[in-house]
Design a protein around this motif. Sequence first.
Motif, PDB file in Angstrom:
ATOM      1  N   SER A  14       0.836  -1.204   0.000  1.00  0.00           N
ATOM      2  CA  SER A  14       0.000   0.000   0.000  1.00  0.00           C
ATOM      3  C   SER A  14       0.869   1.251   0.000  1.00  0.00           C
ATOM      4  N   LEU A  15       1.918   1.218   0.817  1.00  0.00           N
ATOM      5  CA  LEU A  15       2.803   2.383   0.889  1.00  0.00           C
ATOM      6  C   LEU A  15       3.607   2.529  -0.393  1.00  0.00           C
ATOM      7  N   ALA A  16       4.095   1.397  -0.908  1.00  0.00           N
ATOM      8  CA  ALA A  16       4.889   1.463  -2.131  1.00  0.00           C
ATOM      9  C   ALA A  16       4.046   2.006  -3.283  1.00  0.00           C
ATOM     10  N   PHE A  21       2.336   8.094  -6.244  1.00  0.00           N
ATOM     11  CA  PHE A  21       1.427   9.202  -6.480  1.00  0.00           C
ATOM     12  C   PHE A  21       1.795  10.382  -5.608  1.00  0.00           C
ATOM     13  N   ALA A  22       2.282  10.070  -4.409  1.00  0.00           N
ATOM     14  CA  ALA A  22       2.692  11.141  -3.511  1.00  0.00           C
ATOM     15  C   ALA A  22       3.840  11.939  -4.129  1.00  0.00           C
ATOM     16  N   VAL A  23       4.863  11.268  -4.634  1.00  0.00           N
ATOM     17  CA  VAL A  23       5.987  12.035  -5.189  1.00  0.00           C
ATOM     18  C   VAL A  23       5.551  12.799  -6.438  1.00  0.00           C
ATOM     19  N   GLY A  69      -3.985   7.303  -0.038  1.00  0.00           N
ATOM     20  CA  GLY A  69      -3.596   7.849   1.267  1.00  0.00           C
ATOM     21  C   GLY A  69      -4.670   7.614   2.318  1.00  0.00           C
ATOM     22  N   THR A  70      -5.933   7.782   1.904  1.00  0.00           N
ATOM     23  CA  THR A  70      -7.034   7.518   2.833  1.00  0.00           C
ATOM     24  C   THR A  70      -6.980   6.068   3.300  1.00  0.00           C
ATOM     25  N   VAL A  71      -6.738   5.176   2.354  1.00  0.00           N
ATOM     26  CA  VAL A  71      -6.629   3.761   2.703  1.00  0.00           C
ATOM     27  C   VAL A  71      -5.551   3.573   3.768  1.00  0.00           C
ATOM     28  N   GLU A  75      -5.596   1.823   7.339  1.00  0.00           N
ATOM     29  CA  GLU A  75      -4.784   0.615   7.491  1.00  0.00           C
ATOM     30  C   GLU A  75      -3.889   0.667   8.728  1.00  0.00           C
ATOM     31  N   LEU A  76      -3.448   1.869   9.076  1.00  0.00           N
ATOM     32  CA  LEU A  76      -2.630   1.968  10.290  1.00  0.00           C
ATOM     33  C   LEU A  76      -3.355   1.318  11.456  1.00  0.00           C
ATOM     34  N   GLY A  77      -4.681   1.534  11.529  1.00  0.00           N
ATOM     35  CA  GLY A  77      -5.440   0.926  12.610  1.00  0.00           C
ATOM     36  C   GLY A  77      -5.834  -0.510  12.303  1.00  0.00           C
ATOM     37  N   PRO A  94       1.640  15.345  13.630  1.00  0.00           N
ATOM     38  CA  PRO A  94       2.044  15.483  12.220  1.00  0.00           C
ATOM     39  C   PRO A  94       0.986  14.966  11.248  1.00  0.00           C
ATOM     40  N   PHE A  95       0.251  13.917  11.625  1.00  0.00           N
ATOM     41  CA  PHE A  95      -0.789  13.438  10.713  1.00  0.00           C
ATOM     42  C   PHE A  95      -1.913  14.465  10.589  1.00  0.00           C
ATOM     43  N   ALA A  96      -2.257  15.107  11.708  1.00  0.00           N
ATOM     44  CA  ALA A  96      -3.292  16.140  11.644  1.00  0.00           C
ATOM     45  C   ALA A  96      -2.813  17.285  10.750  1.00  0.00           C
ATOM     46  N   ALA A 101      -2.452  20.165   5.278  1.00  0.00           N
ATOM     47  CA  ALA A 101      -1.693  20.411   4.051  1.00  0.00           C
ATOM     48  C   ALA A 101      -2.465  19.848   2.871  1.00  0.00           C
ATOM     49  N   PHE A 102      -3.031  18.673   3.078  1.00  0.00           N
ATOM     50  CA  PHE A 102      -3.770  18.057   1.986  1.00  0.00           C
ATOM     51  C   PHE A 102      -5.009  18.864   1.622  1.00  0.00           C
ATOM     52  N   PHE A 103      -5.692  19.338   2.654  1.00  0.00           N
ATOM     53  CA  PHE A 103      -6.907  20.108   2.434  1.00  0.00           C
ATOM     54  C   PHE A 103      -6.590  21.357   1.605  1.00  0.00           C
ATOM     55  N   SER A 134       1.973  23.001  -0.525  1.00  0.00           N
ATOM     56  CA  SER A 134       1.288  22.110   0.411  1.00  0.00           C
ATOM     57  C   SER A 134       1.549  20.648   0.074  1.00  0.00           C
ATOM     58  N   GLY A 135       1.816  20.353  -1.208  1.00  0.00           N
ATOM     59  CA  GLY A 135       2.231  18.988  -1.545  1.00  0.00           C
ATOM     60  C   GLY A 135       3.511  18.624  -0.821  1.00  0.00           C
ATOM     61  N   ALA A 136       4.467  19.540  -0.834  1.00  0.00           N
ATOM     62  CA  ALA A 136       5.729  19.277  -0.145  1.00  0.00           C
ATOM     63  C   ALA A 136       5.500  19.146   1.361  1.00  0.00           C
ATOM     64  N   PHE A 141       5.349  16.270   6.746  1.00  0.00           N
ATOM     65  CA  PHE A 141       4.692  15.796   7.966  1.00  0.00           C
ATOM     66  C   PHE A 141       4.679  14.273   8.093  1.00  0.00           C
ATOM     67  N   VAL A 142       4.316  13.566   7.032  1.00  0.00           N
ATOM     68  CA  VAL A 142       4.312  12.098   7.189  1.00  0.00           C
ATOM     69  C   VAL A 142       5.706  11.543   7.412  1.00  0.00           C
ATOM     70  N   VAL A 143       6.675  12.104   6.712  1.00  0.00           N
ATOM     71  CA  VAL A 143       8.027  11.581   6.889  1.00  0.00           C
ATOM     72  C   VAL A 143       8.506  11.853   8.315  1.00  0.00           C
TER      73      VAL A 143
ATOM     74  N   ASN B  59     -14.022  17.655  -0.100  1.00  0.00           N
ATOM     75  CA  ASN B  59     -15.036  17.125   0.800  1.00  0.00           C
ATOM     76  C   ASN B  59     -14.550  15.899   1.557  1.00  0.00           C
ATOM     77  N   HIS B  60     -13.722  15.158   0.851  1.00  0.00           N
ATOM     78  CA  HIS B  60     -13.232  13.919   1.392  1.00  0.00           C
ATOM     79  C   HIS B  60     -12.400  14.109   2.657  1.00  0.00           C
ATOM     80  N   VAL B  61     -11.809  15.281   2.756  1.00  0.00           N
ATOM     81  CA  VAL B  61     -10.883  15.537   3.845  1.00  0.00           C
ATOM     82  C   VAL B  61     -11.572  15.484   5.209  1.00  0.00           C
TER      83      VAL B  61
HETATM   84  C1  HEM Z   1       6.782   8.837   2.629  1.00  0.00           C
HETATM   85  C2  HEM Z   1       5.671   8.608   2.566  1.00  0.00           C
HETATM   86  C3  HEM Z   1       4.562   9.510   2.135  1.00  0.00           C
HETATM   87  C4  HEM Z   1       4.581  10.648   1.406  1.00  0.00           C
HETATM   88  C5  HEM Z   1       5.764  11.327   0.835  1.00  0.00           C
HETATM   89  C6  HEM Z   1       3.236  11.106   1.283  1.00  0.00           C
HETATM   90  C7  HEM Z   1       2.832  12.251   0.627  1.00  0.00           C
HETATM   91  C8  HEM Z   1       1.540  12.534   0.285  1.00  0.00           C
HETATM   92  C9  HEM Z   1       1.106  13.543  -0.615  1.00  0.00           C
HETATM   93  C10 HEM Z   1       1.974  14.511  -1.348  1.00  0.00           C
HETATM   94  C11 HEM Z   1      -0.259  13.501  -0.684  1.00  0.00           C
HETATM   95  C12 HEM Z   1      -1.189  14.393  -1.471  1.00  0.00           C
HETATM   96  C13 HEM Z   1      -1.844  13.604  -2.557  1.00  0.00           C
HETATM   97  C14 HEM Z   1      -1.180  13.788  -3.860  1.00  0.00           C
HETATM   98  O1  HEM Z   1      -0.716  14.909  -4.125  1.00  0.00           O
HETATM   99  O2  HEM Z   1      -1.125  12.829  -4.642  1.00  0.00           O
HETATM  100  C15 HEM Z   1      -0.661  12.473   0.170  1.00  0.00           C
HETATM  101  C16 HEM Z   1      -1.940  12.123   0.406  1.00  0.00           C
HETATM  102  C17 HEM Z   1      -2.280  11.393   1.496  1.00  0.00           C
HETATM  103  N1  HEM Z   1      -1.404  10.663   2.289  1.00  0.00           N
HETATM  104 FE1  HEM Z   1       0.484  10.362   1.994  1.00  0.00          FE
HETATM  105  N2  HEM Z   1       2.426  10.259   1.946  1.00  0.00           N
HETATM  106  C18 HEM Z   1       3.228   9.268   2.479  1.00  0.00           C
HETATM  107  C19 HEM Z   1       2.851   8.256   3.272  1.00  0.00           C
HETATM  108  C20 HEM Z   1       1.645   8.263   3.875  1.00  0.00           C
HETATM  109  C21 HEM Z   1       1.303   7.459   4.971  1.00  0.00           C
HETATM  110  C22 HEM Z   1       2.183   6.465   5.690  1.00  0.00           C
HETATM  111  C23 HEM Z   1       0.014   7.787   5.238  1.00  0.00           C
HETATM  112  C24 HEM Z   1      -0.887   7.195   6.267  1.00  0.00           C
HETATM  113  C25 HEM Z   1      -0.943   7.242   7.346  1.00  0.00           C
HETATM  114  C26 HEM Z   1      -0.434   8.774   4.318  1.00  0.00           C
HETATM  115  C27 HEM Z   1      -1.673   9.347   4.307  1.00  0.00           C
HETATM  116  C28 HEM Z   1      -2.134  10.141   3.310  1.00  0.00           C
HETATM  117  C29 HEM Z   1      -3.504  10.552   3.176  1.00  0.00           C
HETATM  118  C30 HEM Z   1      -4.616  10.213   4.141  1.00  0.00           C
HETATM  119  C31 HEM Z   1      -3.598  11.300   2.015  1.00  0.00           C
HETATM  120  C32 HEM Z   1      -4.824  11.871   1.398  1.00  0.00           C
HETATM  121  C33 HEM Z   1      -5.388  12.906   2.220  1.00  0.00           C
HETATM  122  C34 HEM Z   1      -6.850  12.968   2.115  1.00  0.00           C
HETATM  123  O3  HEM Z   1      -7.491  12.276   1.318  1.00  0.00           O
HETATM  124  O4  HEM Z   1      -7.385  13.743   2.893  1.00  0.00           O
HETATM  125  N3  HEM Z   1       0.589   9.047   3.496  1.00  0.00           N
HETATM  126  N4  HEM Z   1       0.450  11.879   0.757  1.00  0.00           N
END
Ligand code: HEM
Lengths: 448, 340
Positions: A14-16, A21-23, A69-71, A75-77, A94-96, A101-103, A134-136, A141-143, B59-61
């Motif tokens: 899931s993380l991989a 998409f995160a990067v 990310g929502t998943v 999944e953490l829980g 940091p998660f909050a 940041a995401f919002f 905010s993407g950065a 925060f997660v890192v 909204n999802h947030v």
């Molecule tokens: C190194 C690891 C991670 C990085 C760099 C990262 C980064 C990001 C980024 C940039 C987004 C914005 C979505 C996008 O632009 O595509 C995002 C979304 C999200 N990430 Fe990650 N993430 C990582 C790991 C995690 C982990 C471990 C979690 C879970 C606990 C998580 C939870 C989320 C959530 C919940 C969203 C979506 C937010 C929402 O729908 O409100 N991420 N992440």
Amino acid sequence: MSDLIFARAQMGFSLAFHIIFAVAGIALPVMMVIAESLWLKTGDETYKTITKRWARGTAVLFAVGAVSGTVLSFELGLLWPEFMKWSGSIIGLPFALEGYAFFTEAIFLGIYLYGWDKVNKSMHLISGWIVAISGALSAVFVVTANAWMNSPTGFKLVGNLPTEIDPIKAMSSPAALPQVLHMLIAAYAAIGLLAAGVHAFMLLRDRQNEFHRRAFGICLALGCTMAVLEPISGDLIAQMVANTQPVKLAALEGQFDTMRGAPLRIGGLPDVEKAETPFSIEIPKLLSFLAHHDFNAEIKGLKEFPREDWPPVLWVHLNFQIMVFCGIIMGLVSMCAGAIYLKTRKLPDHPLFLKAVVAISPLGLLAIESGWMVTELGRQPWVITGILRTSHAVTPMPGLALPFAMFFLVYIILAVVVVVLLIREFSRSADLQVGTAAAPAGEVSDHA
Amino acid sequence: MPDAPLILAIIMMIALNLYAIMGGADYGGGVWDLLAVGKRAKEQRDLIAGAIGPIWEANHVWLILVVVILFSAFPVAFSVVSIALHIPLTLLLLGIIARGTAFTFRKYDSTKDFVQRRWGRIFAVASLITPVLLGIVVGAISEGSVTADVAGKSFDQVYIKPWCNGFCFAVGGFALVLFSFLAAVYSTVFAQTEELKTDFQRRALGAQGACACLALLVFLLSERSAPGLRESLAHSSWSILLQAATAVCAVSSSVALLKRKFHIARFFAAGQVSLILWGWGLAQYPYLIRPDTTINNAQGAASTQTLLIAAIASGAILLFPSFYFLLKVFRHQIDQPISK
Ligand code: HEM
Ligand code: HDD
Ligand code: HEM
């Protein structure tokens, strides 16, 4: 296989999956606003087309990033309830903050994508920058939370439970700064060079295509700068690991015996039974130097630690080799690009160079994946280094093979769809005849 | 001055409320996508896609906010629901994935009709299932048999029984019809032509009827299944007041719909759903999860709670204006594909 293995595998893939998409969500918006700024500055419509292309890419990837990310947050829980019970109130902050940041990102991405004709030009550009920043910040925060798992601070252990919790201190754990820097630079380097590879591929077919020339320039400028910086931040992170997680360092290097003036190993297959790492090229004393900036510093070997605290040495070592290999190649090609540009002041577009960029374009993502395997596998058998074992953190729910299989299937399907959609985007832009009217004829722009 | 756990619980309720009246309508939109019929079916679908388009990710947030507050402020509660409700939560996640990605792919994939239809179908079916699961989870935590104490209990007792029953499914159905109701009412406002407005006016009134039936069903079933919740719903003075207010909203929204005063209907519909949610929240207080997890015994570190409240407050000051700006920019806006 046990439930624990399935839980670990599910978390891992899931993380991989999410990280890709995160990067993209971190780096694409930056490229997009650079292109838009150039459009505003030069009035060249080609830049506007590029901007819109990248914005479309950002939108598709953002949606998948948000969902995956929502998943993860569930999944953490679902997989690690004991871990979350233990550390929820330590790393919740940091998660909050990531949620915020995401919002912010979602709001301004909405304005950016749908607002081309509805908000004025500078507001539009500012929205783009807010998306990029905010993407950065999401990543920061997660890192930070992950860094705490590697080098936990900000609480006192009484019995088996944390007290006197200080979330701010937990956010500034020793691993936080090096990991955050290394991660952000990795994202820009990987996506910059990946996109550069795509445009280089198109340029090999049609060298004069203005759309691809300009896009290639932007990608190179970002990707190469960051790819040169990445090994430097790699040095920083390696020292941090040496100081805070000696077992992990020993596993990274396949170092079984404690010694002064330890060598750096290139290649090699660590053999845990025999406690040695054959087939490697050893460069004397270099590891001691890299880890502590002293050729004779002592490096603790794995034998120093109880056997049950060893991470999977072979995998950690191999992944580390892959990452460093990718980093060196990317760095060399990037320096090459810089040298060509400094000498000719033109976009480096020699076919050989273009081919090289195409060849190395996937390495950034490969390095990110393998780098995370190093971090996460290297932390085993702990979820929280030295404090909570992964086997104690897992859910009591039996039959975890089933959710594992379901999510695996869904993610494979998603991956295929995303790839198909992106390929279609690329091939569409391959036939693109853009900006010919607006672009100064024959002029080769170089903004690299 | 209420204490930190209570403030955080209230913030969670606010986030849940916003999720219900905004994200909820997005789910409802999917339901009407599925049920789009007649010669205006395509217009109906386009209207829905346009209303969801720019803001579904934002909204999802709200859901994420609920989850994050839950695990930072009430880590014990997060762990308990994650264990006992593993199955419905996993299914919920699959629904969220299918819905979000299908919606986006529909937008960016080929504009050929059958491709659109295929993504649309996935989007719509997932929109139907996900709210039911959400309702099931809410039902389960109100009911009183959720436990993370697995020792000596059968799989069935721990992982199945707490949610797989008539009451929880009724709450799931209730959530679904409430969301569909909201979506239909909002669509009457968004629609550009009188015919479309009428289509959604009919749908809204139908859904309102279904809401009334399911509300009654949930209430009846709660007597046996969720006695604790029923007790405080039926026998406290605030509850009578709240229910009266809910009834006023429901009647007003229906009347406004009939009279084609759609803006007014929208106001009362959102009010109606919010009041139902707060009624549940108050009846649930002080429990997070019945029978034994409360906002006081599940709370984490006090320092974290204070910081969370500070972070949320300052974030809200920044973000609410931005969000309002987004909504304002797109009000009454029918979606147009992003220019190529
Ligand atoms: C190194 C690891 C991670 C990085 C760099 C990262 C980064 C990001 C980024 C940039 C987004 C914005 C979505 C996008 O632009 O595509 C995002 C979304 C999200 N990430 Fe990650 N993430 C990582 C790991 C995690 C982990 C471990 C979690 C879970 C606990 C998580 C939870 C989320 C959530 C919940 C969203 C979506 C937010 C929402 O729908 O409100 N991420 N992440
Ligand atoms: C483009 C991607 C990329 C490249 C070229 C490199 N890395 Fe890296 N590395 C990452 C991407 C990455 C990563 C995926 O982003 C990691 C995982 C965790 C983290 O914070 O960064 C990481 C982790 C990571 C770790 C483990 C940290 C930990 O366990 O906490 C070390 C020691 C290094 N890196 C060192 C290096 C060195 C010496 C490199 C020299 C060439 C290098 N990395 C290139
Ligand atoms: C996005 C990049 C990441 C990747 C590719 C990744 C990969 C992995 C892998 C492979 C595992 C399984 C390790 C094992 O058990 O052998 C794992 C476990 C885990 N990861 Fe990560 N990880 C990433 C980032 C993060 C972040 C940012 C966090 C938290 C903030 C995190 C939290 C966890 C947790 C809680 C586990 C389960 C416990 C454990 O196995 O140690 N990961 N991850």
